[in-house]
Design an enzyme around this catalytic site. Structure first.
Site, PDB file in Angstrom:
ATOM      1  N   ARG A 191       0.813  -1.183  -0.046  1.00 22.70           N
ATOM      2  CA  ARG A 191       0.013   0.099   0.058  1.00 22.70           C
ATOM      3  C   ARG A 191       0.877   1.311   0.234  1.00 22.70           C
ATOM      4  NH1 ARG A 191      -2.794  -3.458   3.053  1.00 22.70           N
ATOM      5  NH2 ARG A 191      -4.841  -4.001   2.285  1.00 22.70           N
ATOM      6  N   LYS A 218       4.659  11.640 -10.718  1.00 21.10           N
ATOM      7  CA  LYS A 218       3.688  10.660 -11.853  1.00 21.10           C
ATOM      8  C   LYS A 218       4.570   9.496 -11.986  1.00 21.10           C
ATOM      9  CE  LYS A 218       1.087  13.775 -14.771  1.00 21.10           C
ATOM     10  NZ  LYS A 218       0.797  14.467 -15.992  1.00 21.10           N
ATOM     11  N   GLU A 254      11.932  20.199 -22.959  1.00 19.22           N
ATOM     12  CA  GLU A 254      11.238  20.386 -21.774  1.00 19.22           C
ATOM     13  C   GLU A 254      11.802  21.295 -20.948  1.00 19.22           C
ATOM     14  OE1 GLU A 254       8.591  18.775 -20.779  1.00 19.22           O
ATOM     15  OE2 GLU A 254       8.592  17.043 -22.355  1.00 19.22           O
ATOM     16  N   LYS A 273       9.053  23.203 -12.965  1.00 20.83           N
ATOM     17  CA  LYS A 273       7.830  22.090 -12.760  1.00 20.83           C
ATOM     18  C   LYS A 273       7.570  21.885 -11.412  1.00 20.83           C
ATOM     19  CE  LYS A 273       6.821  17.329 -14.047  1.00 20.83           C
ATOM     20  NZ  LYS A 273       6.945  16.220 -14.701  1.00 20.83           N
ATOM     21  N   GLU A 310      -3.007  17.714 -11.315  1.00 20.72           N
ATOM     22  CA  GLU A 310      -3.437  18.240 -12.427  1.00 20.72           C
ATOM     23  C   GLU A 310      -4.719  18.390 -12.846  1.00 20.72           C
ATOM     24  OE1 GLU A 310      -1.050  16.302 -15.684  1.00 20.72           O
ATOM     25  OE2 GLU A 310      -2.532  16.655 -17.091  1.00 20.72           O
ATOM     26  N   ARG A 369      -1.434  22.548 -13.401  1.00 27.28           N
ATOM     27  CA  ARG A 369      -0.393  21.639 -13.972  1.00 27.28           C
ATOM     28  C   ARG A 369      -0.567  21.039 -15.770  1.00 27.28           C
ATOM     29  NH1 ARG A 369       2.004  16.237 -10.958  1.00 27.28           N
ATOM     30  NH2 ARG A 369       3.476  15.553 -12.684  1.00 27.28           N
ATOM     31  N   ASN A 396       1.651  20.526 -20.276  1.00 27.86           N
ATOM     32  CA  ASN A 396       1.191  19.951 -21.753  1.00 27.86           C
ATOM     33  C   ASN A 396       1.688  20.812 -22.869  1.00 27.86           C
ATOM     34  OD1 ASN A 396       0.547  17.310 -20.701  1.00 27.86           O
ATOM     35  ND2 ASN A 396      -1.426  18.404 -20.172  1.00 27.86           N
ATOM     36  N   HIS A 429       2.591  19.470 -26.305  1.00 22.76           N
ATOM     37  CA  HIS A 429       2.597  17.904 -26.202  1.00 22.76           C
ATOM     38  C   HIS A 429       1.211  17.348 -26.957  1.00 22.76           C
ATOM     39  CE1 HIS A 429       5.621  18.035 -23.151  1.00 22.76           C
ATOM     40  NE2 HIS A 429       5.819  16.883 -22.827  1.00 22.76           N
ATOM     41  N   HIS A 465       2.530  14.489 -28.873  1.00 17.89           N
ATOM     42  CA  HIS A 465       2.037  12.981 -28.722  1.00 17.89           C
ATOM     43  C   HIS A 465       1.365  12.488 -30.096  1.00 17.89           C
ATOM     44  CE1 HIS A 465       1.525  13.719 -24.397  1.00 17.89           C
ATOM     45  NE2 HIS A 465       2.451  13.029 -24.320  1.00 17.89           N
ATOM     46  N   HIS A 481      10.809  11.556 -27.678  1.00 19.74           N
ATOM     47  CA  HIS A 481       9.584  12.337 -27.280  1.00 19.74           C
ATOM     48  C   HIS A 481       9.857  13.976 -27.410  1.00 19.74           C
ATOM     49  CE1 HIS A 481       6.455  13.581 -24.586  1.00 19.74           C
ATOM     50  NE2 HIS A 481       7.247  14.286 -23.671  1.00 19.74           N
TER      51      HIS A 481
END
Ligand code: CA2
Length: 529
Positions: free
Chosen positions: A135, A157, A199, A241, A251, A255, A259, A262, A266, A279
């Protein structure tokens, strides 16, 4: 409507953010190496000595795990290491399952510790295993790539890919600490610098100020920067960040600004099957598209848009043939759709971003067409990597070369060999891992690991050449092109040295040329690749 960014990057290397909350979850940068990161772990935990599961990929582990583990064990830690092959293909539930097995089999408890040592894949996977074992247990990220240091390791994340979608499974689980040893970036390939720079540039555009000024002055590709300037900007970029995440961990609003670039990014990665663009390269193109949209919609002054495009268009990107229809189709499948609408992060000025949902479809189509045109003029080789990677392996006693029998083996020492290999590799853009071992099993394990990362092996198995069926079998098993090298001409020596058990499974044999033979072998493998 999401609040606009009002972020000002600060100057010192490791400044406090979020009212000192970072002291509890420190994120520290240093221009030192891997030992520094291990020492930080020791310092953070004070008198505590939890058991440690060190998660890494095989390539990172070959370079850094030994020194990292040694520093910890010297301070009384018990460390279990779990490594897996490098690459995005490892971001699966199966990998998590096997890490959970290791934790359970080794009887780890909730108050023990996971450390992720590596790039984004490693920290995502390590953090997720820590999030769900017992947990939730503590974990620490030690990023080894630029992208990891400015993005992946920060923000909590964690997760893996689902066969239907990247990053679909995961948890928010903040690391106890992030320690970024920037000395490791000395060996990062140029293309990885370029990709990681995306980034940094994103943070610069979101925050403006000194961060953007540095990018405007030195260019958008940190791979071309003076190393001391790069070392200055990396923590500043990460801070952007950190500040955003501190205000909106899950988010819900702010946040989402991260993106930026992105949405199209993506889509580009997805249409090209995740093989053409790294990326960050896709994000560079995505940011250029977002700037163009921002200007077309009247949010961003033409002069500012032009000045940004001038800087971003200097970055080398891969050539890709993409049809606008495919790109638009991929956009529709973006998981960041909210209530059926795409969230576009656009710029009103440098340092001022906002989310927009309603953009006329014709404008999106026109931007997609422009982007396909730009990608069609890309210049970088799109194979996913440019430099070839070679393992140079020396067997027993070769660490002593140059110390006796110079008439047979020459005067050069093992250190001379390493220096000449490194010099040759640098000028030929080859990445080398050089290892010597007197232990047969260690040589075999290194050959096994090479199957996941190496484009070739140069091996001088020493006396094992004449005896080791096991080394021969390992070479045959891994199917990595291998060249056998000997300092002396074994065909002209004692009968027992004339036989090479490895020769039949090697792609070539070079004998009697001293160190030159190793360089010739590297050249040969370079041509084959
Ligand atoms: O010629 C070669 O490179 C050899 O692989 C070297 C091996 C030998 O057993 C092979 O038959 C041929 C190891 C030689 C020992 O290395 C030393 C050389 C000089 C001084 C000390 C050790």
């Amino acid at each position: 409507m999401v609040p606009e960014s009002k972020l000002t990057p600060r100057t010192p290397l490791n400044p406090p953010v979020n009212g000192g909350k970072q002291d509890k979850h420190p994120i520290r940068f240093s221009d030192e190496g891997i030992e520094w990161a291990a020492e930080q772990v020791v310092e953070l935990l004070k008198e505590r000595r939890p058991r440690v599961l060190l998660v890494s990929d095989e390539l990172v582990a070959l370079h850094y795990a030994e020194a990292f583990v040694q520093t910890l064990t010297r301070k009384g830690f018990e460390v279990v290491t779990s490594t897996f092959p490098p690459g995005e293909s490892q971001k699966t539930f199966a990998r998590i399952s096997s890490l959970l097995d290791s934790l359970a089999l080794e009887k780890f408890a909730r108050d023990d510790l996971v450390i992720g040592l590596g790039g984004g894949v490693v920290t995502d996977v390590a953090g997720f295993a820590a999030a769900i074992y017992s947990r939730g247990m503590d974990w620490i990220a030690v990023p080894t790539t630029l992208l990891g240091m400015v993005d992946a390791a920060i923000g909590g994340k964690t997760g893996v890919d689902h066969p239907l979608e990247k990053n679909l499974i995961g948890a928010f689980h903040q690391p106890l600490a992030v320690f970024a040893p920037m000395k490791l970036l000395d060996t990062l390939e140029h293309r990885q610098w370029t990709a990681g720079s995306a980034e940094v540039v994103k943070a610069g555009l979101l925050a403006g100020g000194e961060l953007w000024n540095m990018i405007a002055e030195h260019g958008a590709d940190l791979g071309n920067w003076d190393r001391s300037a790069a070392v200055q900007i990396i923590p500043k970029s990460a801070r952007v960040k950190i500040e955003i995440v501190a205000q909106d961990e899950r988010e819900a609003g702010l946040r989402r600004l991260l993106n930026f670039g992105h949405t199209f990014g993506h889509a580009l990665e997805s249409v090209s099957g995740y093989s053409t663009f790294l990326h960050g390269e896709a994000v560079f193109l995505g940011m250029r598209a977002a700037i163009r949209l921002s200007q077309s919609l009247g949010f961003l002054a033409e002069k500012v848009a032009r000045s940004i495009e001038e800087i971003l268009s200097q970055v080398a990107i891969p050539f890709a043939e993409i049809r606008p229809d495919e790109l638009l189709e991929a956009l529709l499948h973006d998981k960041k759709h909210q209530a059926g609408k795409l969230n576009w992060v656009l710029l009103e000025d440098i340092g001022k971003a906002k989310i927009v949902t309603d953009i006329p479809p014709e404008l999106i189509r026109e931007t997609a067409e422009w982007l396909c045109d730009v990608a069609g003029k890309g210049t970088v080789q799109a194979s996913g990597k440019q430099r070839i990677r070679i393992l140079v392996l020396n067997g027993p006693n070769l660490n002593l070369m140059g110390t006796r029998e110079p008439e047979i083996y020459g005067q050069d020492t093992y250190e001379d060999l390493v220096a000449q290999l490194r010099e040759f590799a640098e000028s030929h853009e080859i990445d080398l891992l050089i290892r010597q071992s007197n232990v047969e099993g260690e040589l075999i394990s290194l050959i096994h690991a090479a199957r996941h990362w190496a484009d070739g092996i140069v091996i001088n198995p020493g006396a094992y050449t004449h005896t080791s069926v096991a080394i021969r079998d390992a070479i045959a098993a891994v199917r990595v092109p291998t060249i056998e090298v000997h300092l002396s001409d074994i065909s002209q020596r004692e009968e027992f040295r004339k036989v090479s058990l490895v020769a039949p499974v090697c792609a070539g044999q070079i004998v009697g040329k001293g160190i030159g033979g190793y360089l010739e072998a590297l050249e040969e493998l370079g041509i084959r690749n």
